[in-house]
Design an enzyme around this catalytic site. Structure first.
Site, mmCIF file in Angstrom:
data_model
loop_
_atom_site.group_PDB
_atom_site.id
_atom_site.type_symbol
_atom_site.label_atom_id
_atom_site.label_comp_id
_atom_site.label_asym_id
_atom_site.label_seq_id
_atom_site.Cartn_x
_atom_site.Cartn_y
_atom_site.Cartn_z
ATOM 1 N N LYS A 143 0.831 -1.199 0.000
ATOM 2 C CA LYS A 143 0.000 0.000 0.000
ATOM 3 C C LYS A 143 0.871 1.256 0.000
ATOM 4 O O LYS A 143 0.609 2.213 -0.732
ATOM 5 C CB LYS A 143 -0.915 -0.018 1.230
ATOM 6 C CG LYS A 143 -1.946 1.078 1.301
ATOM 7 C CD LYS A 143 -2.789 0.874 2.565
ATOM 8 C CE LYS A 143 -3.936 1.846 2.652
ATOM 9 N NZ LYS A 143 -4.709 1.662 3.919
ATOM 10 N N PHE B 247 -31.111 13.783 7.064
ATOM 11 C CA PHE B 247 -31.178 12.409 7.561
ATOM 12 C C PHE B 247 -32.618 11.968 7.815
ATOM 13 O O PHE B 247 -32.891 11.174 8.717
ATOM 14 C CB PHE B 247 -30.320 12.234 8.822
ATOM 15 C CG PHE B 247 -28.841 12.263 8.518
ATOM 16 C CD1 PHE B 247 -28.137 11.090 8.287
ATOM 17 C CD2 PHE B 247 -28.168 13.467 8.418
ATOM 18 C CE1 PHE B 247 -26.789 11.115 7.974
ATOM 19 C CE2 PHE B 247 -26.816 13.510 8.109
ATOM 20 C CZ PHE B 247 -26.125 12.323 7.880
ATOM 21 N N ARG C 47 -18.332 -1.416 3.628
ATOM 22 C CA ARG C 47 -18.446 -1.891 5.005
ATOM 23 C C ARG C 47 -19.862 -1.692 5.551
ATOM 24 O O ARG C 47 -20.403 -0.608 5.494
ATOM 25 C CB ARG C 47 -17.424 -1.182 5.892
ATOM 26 C CG ARG C 47 -16.001 -1.665 5.683
ATOM 27 C CD ARG C 47 -15.016 -0.862 6.509
ATOM 28 N NE ARG C 47 -14.865 0.504 6.016
ATOM 29 C CZ ARG C 47 -14.051 1.403 6.571
ATOM 30 N NH1 ARG C 47 -13.344 1.096 7.644
ATOM 31 N NH2 ARG C 47 -13.957 2.613 6.056
ATOM 32 N N CYS D 33 -19.148 3.845 10.050
ATOM 33 C CA CYS D 33 -19.324 4.587 11.309
ATOM 34 C C CYS D 33 -20.587 4.212 12.080
ATOM 35 O O CYS D 33 -20.502 3.739 13.215
ATOM 36 C CB CYS D 33 -19.323 6.090 11.021
ATOM 37 S SG CYS D 33 -17.736 6.719 10.432
ATOM 38 N N PHE E 106 -15.163 14.239 11.598
ATOM 39 C CA PHE E 106 -16.585 14.287 11.240
ATOM 40 C C PHE E 106 -16.716 14.289 9.718
ATOM 41 O O PHE E 106 -17.403 15.136 9.138
ATOM 42 C CB PHE E 106 -17.255 15.515 11.849
ATOM 43 C CG PHE E 106 -17.182 15.565 13.346
ATOM 44 C CD1 PHE E 106 -18.045 14.811 14.129
ATOM 45 C CD2 PHE E 106 -16.225 16.344 13.988
ATOM 46 C CE1 PHE E 106 -17.977 14.848 15.518
ATOM 47 C CE2 PHE E 106 -16.147 16.392 15.369
ATOM 48 C CZ PHE E 106 -17.027 15.641 16.142
ATOM 49 N N GLY F 82 -35.060 4.638 3.555
ATOM 50 C CA GLY F 82 -34.229 3.768 2.737
ATOM 51 C C GLY F 82 -34.172 2.361 3.305
ATOM 52 O O GLY F 82 -35.012 1.965 4.126
#
Length: 452
Positions: A36, A254, A335, A265, A154, A258
């Site tokens: 990497k 938000f 993820r 996170c 954030f 969905g």
């Protein structure tokens, strides 16, 4: 000039290091993965994030950005060290801090002067204080001191570079003036931009990160539960969300229904804060309910597809085209993506599954090894939909708007379109070709009524 070290080159560390190098700092980024590091030194980003590769190449050309696999090099050449390694969830929901402690041990082993150590990774409340105590013990009898601070990130994936360049706020948890002054130097550009700063203690800074993500997860789970109810009573979730969002105490952010939240996170951070609460004798009932509602949402989406497509209670003989594997657009991060569990559910009910994603397929092939022999990866939306009975749109990639709907519809065996993001609600160009199933509206209600 402050020399900056970043330990960890994932989504957080790599973006943070690249952005700081663009401000003129000399930044050394370290990772244990030597291959990497070789690619990074060639200016090749291992992740997809808009604007990141350009920043990497610019930093390398200017000589401000260096990548190394040597912990000794990054520790001894840096005045401030950011810990930006992963803190994945364990099976019990607690945060796995093994990578963090590996880094802390390397810092203690190689430290050669006074250093400011900054926790950038999301860490359970109290971790930064534990790091400080550990390093104080290691440095006892030496002239060196380690000033430990918490400075949570954030960043929104897909917007991580812009969020780093223009953050909504900077939170610094520190209990020494040396740490505060160092971070003011690092973030001098943001101070000049009048970005809001909050200086507090380490535990509060750590808690702010968990509190922010948990609140957003609660908000998503709340609107998703209302979406399920809306489908049964004939209400329209998009109008509900609009009406709620008009209240400035709530805001429209938000509140998009969905298939459930995902990503690196929200799933792990909600589990981790519940674990912290449990260990401290405080059950976090609201966050626990959000986690349970999120799992329910994904299961409900699979059931909705099955109930619509099945003849005999299963999906045997049915082919489903899944569009989008990443948990959100403009990233290659898969993820905890809801797509994984939706695909698993469809396969478990006997369906054949074809998939396409603009950026997520490389990661899926690498990490979803249990699915690789059971699903068909395709090179485009059209190929994915060929001879399919249904399309399931899981991620709202902007390129999907340019799809040739007539060509796609004519190449399909069926005409069901499950829009898990309500991306095409009310879009006549889609509704004229498909039996459209949004989230949060009954089959015979909005927006189908508009298309009839």
């Amino acid at each position: 000039m402050v020399n900056v070290g970043v330990m960890g080159t994932g989504y957080v560390g790599l973006v943070h290091g690249a952005v700081l190098s663009s401000y003129g700092f000399r930044v050394t980024c370290m990772d244990v993965d030597k291959q990497k590091i070789e690619r990074l030194n060639q200016g090749i980003s291992p992740i997809y994030e808009p604007g990141l590769e350009e920043l990497l190449q610019s930093g390398l050309r200017a000589g401000n950005l260096v990548f190394t696999a040597s912990a000794q090099q990054v520790v001894q050449t840096s005045d401030v060290l950011f810990i930006a390694v992963g803190t994945p969830a364990k099976e019990d929901g607690s945060a796995d801090l093994s990578y963090v402690w590996d880094v802390v041990q390397q810092i203690g082993k190689h430290i050669n002067g006074h250093k400011v150590i900054v926790s950038k990774s999301t860490m359970p409340v109290g971790t930064s204080r534990s790091i400080a105590m550990y390093l104080d013990g290691m440095l006892r009898g030496t002239p060196y001191r380690a000033h430990v601070a918490s400075n949570p990130e954030f960043l929104r994936q897909g917007k991580a570079v812009s969020d780093s360049l223009s953050p909504s706020r900077v939170v610094i948890g520190a209990e020494s003036d040396e740490a505060v002054q160092m971070l003011k130097k690092v973030y001098a550009t943001h101070l000049e931009q009048d970005v809001p700063f909050l200086f507090t203690n380490r535990e509060t800074a750590e808690m702010i990160k968990y509190a922010s993500n948990s609140f957003l997860a609660v908000k998503i789970s709340f609107i998703n539960e209302l979406a399920l109810l809306s489908e049964k009573v004939g209400a329209k979730i998009q109008d509900i969300a609009t009406g709620m969002g008009m209240d400035d105490r709530i805001s429209p952010h938000f509140l998009q229904a969905g298939p459930g939240y995902g990503g690196s996170c929200f799933p792990k951070d909600t589990q981790a804060i519940v674990d912290v609460g449990r260990k401290n004798g405080e059950e976090l009932y609201v966050v626990r309910a959000a986690i349970a509602a999120n799992e329910k949402q994904k299961a409900k989406m699979v059931s909705k597809i099955e109930e619509t497509l099945s003849f005999d209670g299963t999906l045997k003989g049915r082919t489903v085209a899944v569009w989008g594997l990443t948990f959100k657009p403009d990233t290659d991060d898969i993820r905890y993506s809801p797509s994984y569990e939706i695909i698993q559910g469809l396969l478990g009910r006997g369906a054949a599954v074809k998939v396409y994603c603009p950026q997520g397929m490389k990661q899926a092939k690498l990490y979803w090894t249990d699915l690789n022999g059971r699903i068909q990866y395709c090179g485009s939306e059209a190929e994915c939909s060929q001879q399919a009975d249904a399309i399931v749109l899981m991620t709202e990639w902007e390129q999907f708007r340019a799809a040739n709907w007539e060509k796609i519809a004519r190449g399909m065996r069926g005409n069901a379109f499950f829009d898990m993001r309500n991306m095409f609600a009310g879009d006549a160009s889609v509704l004229q070709w498909f039996k459209y199933y949004p989230v949060g509206a009954s089959e015979y209600g909005y927006p189908l009524r508009e298309a009839q």
